[in-house]
Design a protein around this motif. Structure first.
Motif, PDB file in Angstrom:
ATOM      1  N   PHE A  54       0.820  -1.200   0.000  1.00 44.57           N
ATOM      2  CA  PHE A  54       0.000   0.000   0.000  1.00 44.57           C
ATOM      3  C   PHE A  54       0.856   1.253   0.000  1.00 44.57           C
ATOM      4  CE2 PHE A  54      -2.364  -3.354   2.108  1.00 44.57           C
ATOM      5  CZ  PHE A  54      -3.559  -3.320   1.413  1.00 44.57           C
ATOM      6  N   GLY A  55       0.329   2.300  -0.621  1.00 40.88           N
ATOM      7  CA  GLY A  55       1.010   3.583  -0.621  1.00 40.88           C
ATOM      8  C   GLY A  55       0.781   4.325   0.679  1.00 40.88           C
ATOM      9  N   LYS A  56       1.409   5.456   0.807  1.00 44.26           N
ATOM     10  CA  LYS A  56       1.251   6.293   2.004  1.00 44.26           C
ATOM     11  C   LYS A  56      -0.159   6.885   2.015  1.00 44.26           C
ATOM     12  CE  LYS A  56       3.162  10.230   4.429  1.00 44.26           C
ATOM     13  NZ  LYS A  56       4.130  11.316   4.425  1.00 44.26           N
ATOM     14  N   PRO A  57      -0.837   6.828   3.156  1.00 39.27           N
ATOM     15  CA  PRO A  57      -2.186   7.397   3.234  1.00 39.27           C
ATOM     16  C   PRO A  57      -2.182   8.899   2.979  1.00 39.27           C
ATOM     17  CG  PRO A  57      -1.631   6.177   5.237  1.00 39.27           C
ATOM     18  CD  PRO A  57      -0.395   6.270   4.421  1.00 39.27           C
ATOM     19  N   ARG A  58      -3.205   9.357   2.253  1.00 39.25           N
ATOM     20  CA  ARG A  58      -3.367  10.797   2.049  1.00 39.25           C
ATOM     21  C   ARG A  58      -4.813  11.160   2.375  1.00 39.25           C
ATOM     22  NH1 ARG A  58      -5.847  11.666  -3.020  1.00 39.25           N
ATOM     23  NH2 ARG A  58      -5.834   9.775  -4.265  1.00 39.25           N
ATOM     24  N   VAL A  59      -4.966  12.244   3.083  1.00 37.23           N
ATOM     25  CA  VAL A  59      -6.303  12.713   3.443  1.00 37.23           C
ATOM     26  C   VAL A  59      -6.903  13.389   2.224  1.00 37.23           C
ATOM     27  CG1 VAL A  59      -7.613  14.269   4.942  1.00 37.23           C
ATOM     28  CG2 VAL A  59      -5.688  12.966   5.870  1.00 37.23           C
ATOM     29  N   ILE A  60      -8.151  13.045   1.911  1.00 42.11           N
ATOM     30  CA  ILE A  60      -8.843  13.698   0.795  1.00 42.11           C
ATOM     31  C   ILE A  60     -10.062  14.436   1.345  1.00 42.11           C
ATOM     32  CG2 ILE A  60      -8.002  12.074  -0.941  1.00 42.11           C
ATOM     33  CD1 ILE A  60     -10.756  10.745  -0.942  1.00 42.11           C
ATOM     34  N   PRO A  61     -10.493  15.486   0.649  1.00 42.56           N
ATOM     35  CA  PRO A  61     -11.642  16.264   1.140  1.00 42.56           C
ATOM     36  C   PRO A  61     -12.940  15.467   1.046  1.00 42.56           C
ATOM     37  CG  PRO A  61     -10.883  17.103  -0.982  1.00 42.56           C
ATOM     38  CD  PRO A  61      -9.927  16.018  -0.569  1.00 42.56           C
ATOM     39  N   HIS A  62     -13.862  15.837   1.903  1.00 42.38           N
ATOM     40  CA  HIS A  62     -15.167  15.195   1.896  1.00 42.38           C
ATOM     41  C   HIS A  62     -16.262  16.254   1.878  1.00 42.38           C
ATOM     42  CE1 HIS A  62     -13.636  15.570   6.000  1.00 42.38           C
ATOM     43  NE2 HIS A  62     -14.852  15.928   6.328  1.00 42.38           N
TER      44      HIS A  62
END
Length: 157
Positions: free
Chosen positions: A135-143
């Motif tokens: 898995f890649g590094k987690p990234r926060v995405i907008p909601h």
């Protein structure tokens, strides 16, 4: 995956918790994925896996989820009493640019989600790319927590 991200302090606003307990019983018949604790107190975290992405927008749920509704109602109750409660959506795709709760597959979940947000349940959406190597590094995405006219009409049913 989320437990490892918590341990490595990769999720913004959750990096100050030192202790992680899995499968925490919130009330009889209801468990959430994690109870984290530290100098900031305790925080309940329920993780939902999201794998539907349409035009860059990740959506959850992909089917009826009575258990998810039950968990949301418990988080809503806890948040309304001041307990920090988080709903963490894990998007296991790299093409997601934002997130929205879908009303099509489970209007009851959408309704419980709206109540949870109103009670103070926080939402974090994390996307990770998935590869044969891992898995890649987690990234926060907008909601988007707003409900649209279609959602509003469904909730009134």
């Amino acid at each position: 995956m989320v437990e490892e991200a918590l341990r490595l302090r990769l999720i913004p606003s959750l990096e100050n918790y030192e202790t992680i307990a899995r499968e925490y019983k919130v009330e009889p018949g209801v468990r959430v994925d994690f109870l984290v604790s530290g100098s900031n107190g305790e925080c309940l975290i329920e993780v939902k896996s999201c794998n539907i992405v349409e035009n860059g927008v990740a959506r959850y749920p992909d089917s009826a989820t009575p258990r998810g509704v039950k968990q949301l109602k418990s988080l809503t109750l806890k948040a309304s009493t001041g307990q920090r409660s988080i709903l963490l959506f894990l998007v296991q795709r790299d093409d997601a640019q934002s997130f929205k709760v879908s009303t099509i597959n489970d209007p009851a979940y959408a309704q419980a989600f709206v109540a949870a947000i109103a009670a103070g349940v926080e939402v974090i959406v994390v996307a990770v790319s998935v590869h044969p190597e891992g898995f890649g590094k987690p990234r926060v995405i907008p909601h988007n927590l707003e409900i649209d006219e279609v959602t509003e009409a469904l909730l009134e049913l």
